[in-house]
Design a protein around this motif. Structure first.
Motif, PDB file in Angstrom:
ATOM      1  N   GLN A   1       0.941   6.326 -14.073  1.00 19.52           N
ATOM      2  CA  GLN A   1      -0.344   5.679 -14.337  1.00 19.52           C
ATOM      3  C   GLN A   1      -0.355   4.213 -13.917  1.00 19.52           C
ATOM      4  N   TRP A   2       0.822   3.634 -13.673  1.00 22.34           N
ATOM      5  CA  TRP A   2       0.905   2.257 -13.216  1.00 22.34           C
ATOM      6  C   TRP A   2       0.815   2.134 -11.693  1.00 22.34           C
ATOM      7  N   LEU A   3       0.924   3.219 -10.982  1.00 22.81           N
ATOM      8  CA  LEU A   3       0.972   3.155  -9.519  1.00 22.81           C
ATOM      9  C   LEU A   3      -0.264   2.522  -8.882  1.00 22.81           C
ATOM     10  N   PRO A   4      -1.487   2.770  -9.371  1.00 14.70           N
ATOM     11  CA  PRO A   4      -2.659   2.195  -8.704  1.00 14.70           C
ATOM     12  C   PRO A   4      -2.666   0.677  -8.619  1.00 14.70           C
ATOM     13  N   PHE A   5      -1.906  -0.004  -9.490  1.00  8.75           N
ATOM     14  CA  PHE A   5      -1.898  -1.466  -9.433  1.00  8.75           C
ATOM     15  C   PHE A   5      -1.318  -1.967  -8.111  1.00  8.75           C
ATOM     16  N   ALA A   6      -0.397  -1.224  -7.527  1.00  6.20           N
ATOM     17  CA  ALA A   6       0.154  -1.620  -6.223  1.00  6.20           C
ATOM     18  C   ALA A   6      -0.913  -1.529  -5.137  1.00  6.20           C
ATOM     19  N   SER A   7      -1.748  -0.488  -5.191  1.00  4.91           N
ATOM     20  CA  SER A   7      -2.821  -0.348  -4.214  1.00  4.91           C
ATOM     21  C   SER A   7      -3.854  -1.463  -4.376  1.00  4.91           C
ATOM     22  N   LEU A   8      -4.123  -1.852  -5.617  1.00  6.34           N
ATOM     23  CA  LEU A   8      -5.052  -2.968  -5.846  1.00  6.34           C
ATOM     24  C   LEU A   8      -4.494  -4.272  -5.290  1.00  6.34           C
ATOM     25  N   ALA A   9      -3.199  -4.492  -5.481  1.00  4.36           N
ATOM     26  CA  ALA A   9      -2.573  -5.696  -4.931  1.00  4.36           C
ATOM     27  C   ALA A   9      -2.639  -5.695  -3.411  1.00  4.36           C
TER      28      ALA A   9
ATOM     29  N   ALA B   1      11.036   1.290  -1.072  1.00  2.00           N
ATOM     30  CA  ALA B   1      12.207   1.172  -1.944  1.00  2.00           C
ATOM     31  C   ALA B   1      11.836   1.065  -3.420  1.00  2.00           C
ATOM     32  N   PRO B   2      10.958   0.137  -3.797  1.00  2.00           N
ATOM     33  CA  PRO B   2      10.652   0.003  -5.233  1.00  2.00           C
ATOM     34  C   PRO B   2       9.849   1.152  -5.808  1.00  2.00           C
ATOM     35  N   GLY B   3       9.089   1.887  -4.971  1.00  2.82           N
ATOM     36  CA  GLY B   3       8.247   2.966  -5.493  1.00  2.82           C
ATOM     37  C   GLY B   3       9.016   3.976  -6.329  1.00  2.82           C
ATOM     38  N   PRO B   4      10.002   4.683  -5.752  1.00  2.62           N
ATOM     39  CA  PRO B   4      10.769   5.655  -6.546  1.00  2.62           C
ATOM     40  C   PRO B   4      11.615   5.009  -7.633  1.00  2.62           C
ATOM     41  N   ILE B   5      12.196   3.825  -7.343  1.00  3.97           N
ATOM     42  CA  ILE B   5      13.095   3.185  -8.308  1.00  3.97           C
ATOM     43  C   ILE B   5      12.331   2.718  -9.542  1.00  3.97           C
ATOM     44  N   LEU B   6      11.224   2.004  -9.346  1.00  4.58           N
ATOM     45  CA  LEU B   6      10.449   1.508 -10.483  1.00  4.58           C
ATOM     46  C   LEU B   6       9.844   2.656 -11.290  1.00  4.58           C
ATOM     47  N   THR B   7       9.408   3.696 -10.588  1.00  4.48           N
ATOM     48  CA  THR B   7       8.832   4.840 -11.295  1.00  4.48           C
ATOM     49  C   THR B   7       9.889   5.509 -12.175  1.00  4.48           C
ATOM     50  N   GLY B   8      11.100   5.673 -11.654  1.00  4.40           N
ATOM     51  CA  GLY B   8      12.171   6.249 -12.452  1.00  4.40           C
ATOM     52  C   GLY B   8      12.551   5.356 -13.622  1.00  4.40           C
ATOM     53  N   TRP B   9      12.606   4.046 -13.404  1.00  8.23           N
ATOM     54  CA  TRP B   9      12.937   3.098 -14.469  1.00  8.23           C
ATOM     55  C   TRP B   9      11.887   3.154 -15.578  1.00  8.23           C
ATOM     56  N   LEU B  10      10.612   3.173 -15.192  1.00 11.80           N
ATOM     57  CA  LEU B  10       9.540   3.263 -16.184  1.00 11.80           C
ATOM     58  C   LEU B  10       9.544   4.617 -16.890  1.00 11.80           C
TER      59      LEU B  10
ATOM     60  N   SER C   1       0.817  -1.216   0.000  1.00 10.75           N
ATOM     61  CA  SER C   1       0.000   0.000   0.000  1.00 10.75           C
ATOM     62  C   SER C   1       0.845   1.258   0.000  1.00 10.75           C
ATOM     63  N   LEU C   2       2.111   1.141   0.449  1.00  8.86           N
ATOM     64  CA  LEU C   2       2.983   2.314   0.537  1.00  8.86           C
ATOM     65  C   LEU C   2       3.785   2.570  -0.737  1.00  8.86           C
ATOM     66  N   LEU C   3       3.659   1.705  -1.749  1.00  8.26           N
ATOM     67  CA  LEU C   3       4.409   1.942  -2.978  1.00  8.26           C
ATOM     68  C   LEU C   3       3.967   3.251  -3.626  1.00  8.26           C
ATOM     69  N   THR C   4       2.660   3.449  -3.718  1.00  5.14           N
ATOM     70  CA  THR C   4       2.149   4.702  -4.285  1.00  5.14           C
ATOM     71  C   THR C   4       2.526   5.876  -3.393  1.00  5.14           C
ATOM     72  N   ALA C   5       2.422   5.678  -2.078  1.00  3.57           N
ATOM     73  CA  ALA C   5       2.738   6.754  -1.133  1.00  3.57           C
ATOM     74  C   ALA C   5       4.214   7.114  -1.153  1.00  3.57           C
ATOM     75  N   ALA C   6       5.079   6.225  -1.632  1.00  2.54           N
ATOM     76  CA  ALA C   6       6.513   6.523  -1.742  1.00  2.54           C
ATOM     77  C   ALA C   6       6.849   7.138  -3.095  1.00  2.54           C
ATOM     78  N   ALA C   7       6.220   6.640  -4.157  1.00  3.08           N
ATOM     79  CA  ALA C   7       6.543   7.118  -5.504  1.00  3.08           C
ATOM     80  C   ALA C   7       6.072   8.553  -5.726  1.00  3.08           C
ATOM     81  N   LEU C   8       4.887   8.878  -5.245  1.00  8.92           N
ATOM     82  CA  LEU C   8       4.365  10.223  -5.473  1.00  8.92           C
ATOM     83  C   LEU C   8       5.224  11.306  -4.810  1.00  8.92           C
ATOM     84  N   PRO C   9       5.593  11.171  -3.536  1.00  8.56           N
ATOM     85  CA  PRO C   9       6.464  12.197  -2.944  1.00  8.56           C
ATOM     86  C   PRO C   9       7.793  12.347  -3.668  1.00  8.56           C
ATOM     87  N   ALA C  10       8.327  11.229  -4.168  1.00  7.87           N
ATOM     88  CA  ALA C  10       9.621  11.284  -4.837  1.00  7.87           C
ATOM     89  C   ALA C  10       9.551  12.030  -6.165  1.00  7.87           C
ATOM     90  N   TRP C  11       8.435  11.901  -6.882  1.00  2.00           N
ATOM     91  CA  TRP C  11       8.378  12.393  -8.250  1.00  2.00           C
ATOM     92  C   TRP C  11       7.435  13.563  -8.484  1.00  2.00           C
TER      93      TRP C  11
END
Length: 413
Positions: free
Chosen positions: A383-391, A363-372, A230-240
């Motif tokens: 646009q891929w971030l919501p899939f983490a919340s669904l999982a 950890a994966p939130g900012p890294i995967l977002t940057g890679w994508l 649930s924190l993947l989105t919460a980590a990626a958004l602040p980073a980017w």
């Protein structure tokens, strides 16, 4: 206990909370200030989005690797002295970031920041829970973790403003000095002898057999994993978000960073309010799991809708609503972990929760977002971030199907 002595205990508990919360803010300011200066580092060192994302995510990666052994050591040796040492280390490492001359030196300093911060979240919340009543666990957990978002708000906001006025190096130096001062004050006011009635509950009690209680029952395992996802989105958004506002809203850094900080503040408010809702209206672990499902589904829907719109007011409103729910399950998940593990192992139990939070989300939130972003653009990556919340919603739903026997087996004596 007389009324006067009870008031003194309550006052001391809130002093412990304030100082521990303050260090958590320092922790995340040191972690997040980098994201405020992404555009400046990218231009000066010709970095890719993937390299920037790794600089951000490597801190959470180190936290994930080291949180368990360091938390276990802190439970045995003393939480207060361990906290003070950690804070000194990450503050010095933040200062070193300000003196980095190239990408490799910055990466090494960021790794050291991660080492210092590795067990702070788990040990800090264990200290706070030791001086407050059990009925406030979800609220305190949500509020404490919201300190992370508060630190991100200040790290992005202050870092962006200082960097725009005095250069990115001064942003790291200012935040490093502030954390170092608070780290030196902490052990002078918080005493190990006043936690848990003056006893270290884990000393002499932590065995390999007792560690099995940290993984007892399906619901406890699902709380760890679901919280992390649930924190993947919460980590990626602040980073980017600062970079997103620079690229898609054509804002200068000194305006993009404070705007991003507003959204981080909304996320922090969501953690506190949603944790309080859990304490106020939810009494069972099954219902906490279901409440977490609702939070995750709401976040996924709102972020999906926001990222489908063109930049503008409507997108900002939906993005703010999504941020409110992005880390809302932190409070209920933390309460489940606290209620389903022995108090003597709370530091280690929250280390496992911190490990899951970092391994699956922070950890994966900012890294995967940057890679994508290097491959499909930053908007496409987000646009891929919501899939983490669904999982995460799916994992919490599995935990909510726990039987009474499983829950009883997991609960500590």
């Amino acid at each position: 206990m007389t009324r006067t002595s009870k008031e003194k205990v309550q006052a001391y508990a809130w002093l412990v909370f304030a100082l521990t919360f303050g260090l958590l803010i320092s922790d995340y300011m040191a972690r997040q200030v980098l994201n405020a200066v992404f555009p400046l580092l990218k231009a000066e060192w010709s970095l890719t989005d993937g390299q920037l994302g790794f600089l951000s995510g490597v801190v959470a990666l180190m936290v994930g690797l080291l949180t368990f052994p360091i938390s276990l050591l802190a439970d045995r040796l003393g939480r207060v002295k361990s906290i003070a040492f950690m804070a000194v280390l990450w503050s010095i490492a933040t200062l070193l970031c300000g003196f980095a001359q190239d990408y490799q030196q910055m990466l090494a300093a960021r790794v050291l920041v991660g080492v210092g911060e590795a067990a702070y979240g788990s040990v800090g919340i264990a200290v706070i829970l030791s001086v407050f009543p059990q009925r406030l666990r979800a609220t305190l957990t949500g509020a404490f973790m919201a300190g992370g978002l508060a630190g991100q708000v200040l790290g992005v906001g202050i870092g962006g403003v200082v960097a725009a006025a005095h250069g990115w190096r001064m942003a790291f130096v200012a935040i490093g000095i502030g954390g170092l001062l608070l780290a030196l004050v902490y052990p002078l006011l918080v005493r190990e002898t006043r936690l848990n009635g003056g006893e270290n509950p884990a000393r002499g009690q932590v065995t390999w057999a007792s560690l099995g209680a940290l993984f007892a029952g399906r619901q406890l395992k699902c709380a760890y994993i679901g919280s992390g996802l649930s924190l993947l989105t919460a980590a990626a958004l602040p980073a980017w978000l600062p970079t997103y506002f620079v690229r898609y809203y054509d804002l200068p850094l000194e305006k993009a960073a404070p705007l991003a900080a507003i959204f981080l503040a909304i996320g922090g408010a969501g953690m506190v309010i949603c944790g309080a809702i859990s304490d106020k209206f939810v009494r069972t672990s099954n219902h906490r799991s279901l409440l977490s499902v609702a939070y995750c589904l709401g976040c996924a829907f709102l972020i999906t809708l926001a990222m489908s719109l063109e930049p503008g007011s409507a997108q900002l409103v939906l993005l703010g609503a999504g941020m409110f729910l992005a880390a809302a399950s932190a409070g209920p998940a933390g309460a489940m972990v606290a209620n389903l593990t022995p108090a003597a192992l709370h530091g280690t139990a929250f280390a496992i929760l911190t490990l899951a939070n970092n391994a699956f989300g922070l950890a994966p939130g900012p890294i995967l977002t940057g890679w994508l972003a290097d491959r499909i653009g930053l908007l496409g990556a987000m646009q891929w971030l919501p899939f983490a919340s669904l999982a995460a919603a799916g994992i919490f739903l599995i935990g909510a199907r726990n039987t009474s026997a499983e829950i009883g087996a997991a609960e500590p004596a």
